[in-house]
Scaffold this motif. Structure first.
Motif, short mmCIF file in Angstrom:
data_model
loop_
_atom_site.label_atom_id
_atom_site.label_comp_id
_atom_site.label_asym_id
_atom_site.label_seq_id
_atom_site.Cartn_x
_atom_site.Cartn_y
_atom_site.Cartn_z
N PRO A 1 0.84 -1.20 0.00
CA PRO A 1 0.00 0.00 0.00
C PRO A 1 0.87 1.24 0.00
O PRO A 1 1.97 1.25 0.57
N GLN A 2 0.38 2.29 -0.65
CA GLN A 2 1.12 3.55 -0.62
C GLN A 2 1.08 4.11 0.80
O GLN A 2 0.08 3.96 1.52
N LYS A 3 2.16 4.72 1.22
CA LYS A 3 2.24 5.37 2.52
C LYS A 3 2.36 6.88 2.29
O LYS A 3 2.88 7.32 1.27
N PHE A 4 1.91 7.64 3.27
CA PHE A 4 1.83 9.09 3.08
C PHE A 4 2.29 9.85 4.31
O PHE A 4 2.28 9.35 5.43
N GLU B 1 5.09 8.53 0.45
CA GLU B 1 6.27 8.10 1.18
C GLU B 1 6.56 6.61 1.03
O GLU B 1 7.52 6.10 1.60
N GLY B 2 5.75 5.89 0.26
CA GLY B 2 5.94 4.44 0.18
C GLY B 2 7.17 4.03 -0.59
O GLY B 2 7.74 2.96 -0.36
N GLY B 3 7.57 4.84 -1.56
CA GLY B 3 8.78 4.57 -2.31
C GLY B 3 8.69 3.35 -3.20
O GLY B 3 7.62 3.01 -3.73
N VAL C 1 8.89 9.85 -4.31
CA VAL C 1 9.66 10.64 -3.35
C VAL C 1 10.71 9.77 -2.68
O VAL C 1 10.42 8.66 -2.22
N ASN C 2 11.93 10.27 -2.64
CA ASN C 2 13.00 9.66 -1.88
C ASN C 2 12.88 10.20 -0.46
O ASN C 2 13.23 11.35 -0.19
N VAL C 3 12.36 9.37 0.46
CA VAL C 3 11.98 9.86 1.78
C VAL C 3 13.16 10.39 2.59
O VAL C 3 13.09 11.50 3.12
N LYS D 1 11.92 3.90 5.23
CA LYS D 1 10.56 4.15 5.73
C LYS D 1 9.98 2.94 6.47
O LYS D 1 9.46 3.10 7.58
N PRO D 2 10.04 1.71 5.93
CA PRO D 2 9.50 0.59 6.71
C PRO D 2 10.26 0.35 8.01
O PRO D 2 9.66 -0.05 9.01
N MET D 3 11.57 0.60 8.03
CA MET D 3 12.32 0.48 9.28
C MET D 3 11.79 1.46 10.33
O MET D 3 11.60 1.13 11.50
N TRP D 4 11.57 2.70 9.89
CA TRP D 4 11.06 3.74 10.79
C TRP D 4 9.71 3.32 11.36
O TRP D 4 9.45 3.45 12.56
N SER D 5 8.84 2.80 10.49
CA SER D 5 7.49 2.41 10.92
C SER D 5 7.54 1.23 11.89
O SER D 5 6.76 1.17 12.84
#
Length: 549
Positions: A207-210, A305-307, A329-331, A387-391
């Motif tokens: 899924p796209q993240k935002f 933000e999903g990249g 986007v390169n987060v 991003k997934p690490m952060w989440s």
């Protein structure tokens, strides 16, 4: 309204959205063949009116598209001179040194810009080449051909009554047909959303993240201004409540961009992103800068933000998704405009090749191949796990592990493979019973401001007699489901004060939509936990009128 007869105009390529992706596509098409008929349709009152970005621009996209942009007067006037990164506590800060960061994180060679002004300049270049650009033209519908392909769009429909019926000054708009249609509407575009669903383009992808990005422009004391300085922060005030951070960019004319991003996968429905932004400005390093200054503009916009993992299939018969309609986007770099430009260039080249060989309305697979295997894919794959690490693991572990992963990715491998994103941002919202309300300080009117006062600095405007473009799939859900279960978070996640619960003595609560305030950020379409709000385009020219965001 499907039985309305409309005039039709034929083009080689129809482009929806005059952002960096759409304008790059238009320019590249004309570079390849000056005889191509290309039209760009923009819902804002002028090109740039709906453009909101940080922005520190990596000029690689512009270099590839218009190598002599400096000689042509592109408004890239402030090169980055100093790059700072801080972890904030409530009253203090810790400087994170630049040397451990991978080279891709350096802003050397980049420029602090107004993307609105960059797009205005790009539109001038496009028009000089013969591109037709029509601002104030919302694209309200897609037009499909007999074989199910995207054939064109409906643009310029005006004068509907609030109930959706034609009013006395109703104009049905026109159908603009293209051999190919490019959707470059930005994040969570209404037509792109329809195409993704119709052709199941997200199948097999995360899924796209935002995130929600909010931004103010300040004129500061000249003694405090440091042209070319870029500062990013993380930590306070969000803490463990949400991911996110800030940016402070010193551009020319004693102006400073002050921005704040909140990742929309937060759980606590009491979180109030706008008030987190206002609280952030009272940190000593920000308050000292802003004291004695003047805020001159405000706006907000969702950020994809999903990249790499979340990019859907980008093509379907007759249509291609560009830039943030895909999510490029390169987060960790907080940059996507360069990839948007490169995507527009790649889509144009694929369409040109197809038209040269006599094809039309098929899938531009060459465009998708270039995005995934070329410069854009290379840029995004290197940072795909941040991003997934952060989440999953929080701020500090993700900084250490994400930095290590970016370093190894520059060598062509990752110890983590490709981490997947979890649930959607809407599904991440927790129930109010499991959280405590957050007490936010009252804005002081000098450094921090209430929402409605700030919205007036977005210069947004909507004709009040048109249909509400924020459509509820079920009008009962806000009060019957979202209020008791989630404390109706629309009251808080909207950065423009569009949604409110009105409680009056002796009356049942009412859910009110003040659509006139909407700044077209799309947060409601993304974050509503019941996925009950559909953001549709209002009539052309309505919405914010950003001067130089």
């Amino acid at each position: 309204m499907a039985d309305i007869e409309r005039e039709a105009m034929e083009y080689d390529v129809v482009i929806v959205g005059a952002g960096p992706a759409g304008l790059s596509a238009a320019i590249r098409l004309k570079q390849l063949d000056a005889e191509l008929n290309v039209v760009v349709l923009e819902k804002g009152s002028e090109v740039g009116a709906h453009i909101l970005s940080g922005a520190v621009l990596d000029p690689c996209g512009l270099d590839a598209l218009i190598p002599d942009w400096k000689q042509k007067g592109a408004p890239l006037n402030v090169p980055v001179k100093e790059d700072n990164f801080y972890m904030l506590g409530e009253a203090g800060k810790i400087r994170v040194p630049n040397w451990p960061m991978p080279p891709l994180m350096s802003n050397h060679g980049n420029y602090i810009v107004s993307m609105g002004n960059v797009c205005r300049w790009m539109a001038e270049q496009a028009e000089e080449m013969g591109v037709e650009i029509f601002p104030g033209m919302s694209c309200s519908e897609l037009v499909y051909g007999d074989a199910g392909e995207v054939k064109g769009v409906v643009a310029g429909e005006f004068g509907k009554n609030a109930d959706g019926t034609p009013g006395p000054s109703y104009e049905p708009g026109m159908e603009l047909h293209g051999k190919y249609v490019f959707l470059s509407e930005g994040v969570r575009g209404s037509l792109a959303k329809e195409v993704i669903a119709k052709y199941d383009l997200s199948k097999g992808h995360c899924p796209q993240k935002f995130g929600l990005g909010m931004k103010e422009i300040w004129e500061v004391d000249p003694a405090k201004h440091r042209e070319g300085t870029v500062t990013h922060t993380m930590g306070w005030p969000l803490g463990s409540n949400a991911g996110g951070g800030s940016f402070i960019y010193h551009l020319e004319n004693n102006q400073v961009y002050v921005g704040f991003v909140v990742h929309l996968n937060y759980e606590n429905p009491y979180l109030f992103p706008y008030m987190e932004f206002q609280r952030f400005k009272h940190h000593p390093i920000v308050a000292d800068l802003l004291e004695g200054g003047k805020r001159v503009a405000y706006g907000a916009r969702a950020i994809s933000e999903g990249g790499w993992q979340s990019m859907p299939k980008m093509v379907a018969p007759g249509v291609a998704l560009l830039g943030c309609s895909v999510g490029m986007v390169n987060v960790p770099r907080i940059k996507g405009n360069h990839n948007a430009m490169l995507s527009g260039k790649a889509a144009a080249e694929a369409a040109f090749e197809a038209l040269q060989s006599g094809r039309s309305a098929d899938e531009l697979s060459a465009y998708e191949t270039e995005v995934r295997s070329g410069a854009i894919g290379s840029d995004l794959k290197k940072v795909r796990n941040v991003k997934p690490m952060w989440s999953k693991w929080g701020l500090l572990p993700s900084l250490a592990l994400g930095g290590m992963d970016m370093w190894t990715n520059t060598l062509g491998f990752s110890l983590f493979g490709t981490l997947r994103h979890g649930k959607s941002d809407a599904a991440a919202t927790g129930e109010a019973a499991n959280f405590k309300p957050i007490d936010y300080p009252k804005p002081d009117g000098k450094i921090s401001f209430d929402r409605l006062t700030n919205v007036s600095f977005s210069f947004t405007n909507h004709a009040e007699d048109q249909p509400c473009h924020l459509q509820l799939k079920d009008a009962s859900i806000p009060l019957k489901v979202n209020l008791p279960k989630y404390a109706e978070p629309a009251q808080r996640y909207c950065p423009a004060g569009v949604y409110e619960i009105v409680e009056e003595a002796g009356k049942d609560p009412r859910f009110v939509i003040n659509f006139q305030n909407c700044v077209h950020c799309k947060t409601c379409d993304i974050k509503d936990p019941s996925q009950n709000i559909n953001w549709a385009t209002p009539q052309g020219g309505d919405g914010p009128n950003y001067p130089n965001m």
